[in-house]
Design an enzyme around this catalytic site. Structure first.
Site, short mmCIF file in Angstrom:
data_model
loop_
_atom_site.label_atom_id
_atom_site.label_comp_id
_atom_site.label_asym_id
_atom_site.label_seq_id
_atom_site.Cartn_x
_atom_site.Cartn_y
_atom_site.Cartn_z
N THR A 100 0.88 -1.18 0.00
CA THR A 100 0.00 0.00 0.00
C THR A 100 0.91 1.21 0.00
OG1 THR A 100 -1.77 -1.14 1.17
CG2 THR A 100 -1.78 1.27 1.25
N LYS A 175 -7.17 1.43 -3.05
CA LYS A 175 -6.80 1.00 -1.69
C LYS A 175 -7.05 2.11 -0.68
CE LYS A 175 -5.34 -1.59 1.61
NZ LYS A 175 -4.01 -2.22 1.70
N LYS A 243 0.31 4.88 8.45
CA LYS A 243 0.95 5.26 7.18
C LYS A 243 -0.09 5.37 6.07
CE LYS A 243 2.21 2.06 4.67
NZ LYS A 243 1.68 1.22 3.58
#
Length: 293
Positions: A100, A175, A243
């Site tokens: 990701t 995502k 993150k």
């Protein structure tokens, strides 16, 4: 692609990456791996996986390279360093980043690879440790349709829901949609379980009643049971979720979109990191609610 003819290089054997590499081996693909700590790969090596001493060695010998890394900075280094993939892979190699990461970085990698006659796909996943282990990942793909078609059998060895979303970067944008939805959902699941306990209900019995109704979600079915028994082992690290939320917030800002639920979730998870829970699973969010129960 015929599994017996394709050599896949896999970089990154974390909570999900190791299971993904193992499932590729089970599907018959020739798999070679590199990770910074060789001991993490020992069980895969015992099962027939080949070890590479460096990224450049793996790049030189692979037809397809998959990366599954923790942070965009790691992705950038692995692709753009002197000993990295772009400088050492053969022409025609398909590079698949399943980390990701940033949509912008995905586009940069795609452009650089195109100039070197390589193909790229950004293909982040959802499903956590369970989905990776059982080869039931959702895989969100961005890139050229030709590369996607050639790589489809590889994806199908790791996941059950594989969708090409558009050009380079679109997998990462998808995502971010996923992570934005999860962020607020995790707060809702934590609040619901805490409310059940406060009201004197048996949370497990409550979960049995609501998980297949309108309140149902992957997080409710898979992470709420861990919350109830205070199992905070990571299917997905808090530090990696923060993150992801940071990337999503930056991207939303670029798009001119306000995301208050995402902002609140990020603050709560950052509080957990300050308390030393960065390496626990995202279900540890309930810790912040247990203090009230």
């Amino acid at each position: 692609m015929s599994s017996t003819q394709v050599k896949i290089g896999f970089i990154g054997l974390g909570v999900m990456g190791k299971s993904m590499a193992r499932n590729l081996m089970k599907a018959g693909f020739l798999v070679e791996v590199f990770t910074r700590t060789k001991s993490k790969a020992e069980d895969l090596l015992d099962e027939g996986c080949h070890w590479c001493e460096s990224i450049s060695e793996l790049a030189n010998t692979s037809d397809v390279v998959i990366t599954m890394l923790g942070f965009p900075s790691e992705v950038k280094d692995v692709y753009f360093d002197e000993q990295g993939l772009l400088r050492n892979c053969k022409k025609g190699t398909i590079l698949i980043d399943m980390s990701t990461s940033s949509p912008t970085l995905a586009k940069e990698i795609a452009q650089a690879a195109k100039e070197l006659d390589m193909m790229t796909l950004d293909a982040p996943v959802s499903g956590g440790d369970i989905g990776a282990r059982e080869a039931r990942l959702t895989i969100m793909v961005g890139g050229e349709e030709k590369a996607y078609t050639e790589a489809l059998s590889i994806f199908e060895a790791m996941g059950t829901n594989v969708v090409l979303q558009g050009e380079a970067g679109m997998g990462q944008y998808t995502k971010m949609v996923n992570q934005i939805a999860i962020a607020s959902n995790m707060m809702g699941v934590s609040e619901a379980i805490s409310y059940a306990k406060k009201a004197g209900l048996d949370p497990s019995r409550v979960l049995h009643s609501i998980e297949n109704g309108a309140a149902g979600s992957w997080s409710l079915s898979n992470l709420a049971p861990r919350m109830i028994v205070r199992d905070y082992s990571p299917g997905f690290y808090i530090k990696h979720f923060v993150k992801d939320m940071t990337i999503a917030l930056e991207s939303a800002k670029e798009l001119g979109l306000k995301t208050p639920g995402l902002e609140l979730a990020k603050k709560m998870y950052e509080e957990l990191i300050e308390r030393g829970s960065e390496d626990e699973g995202t279900q540890a969010l309930i810790k912040l609610y247990q203090e009230q129960v």
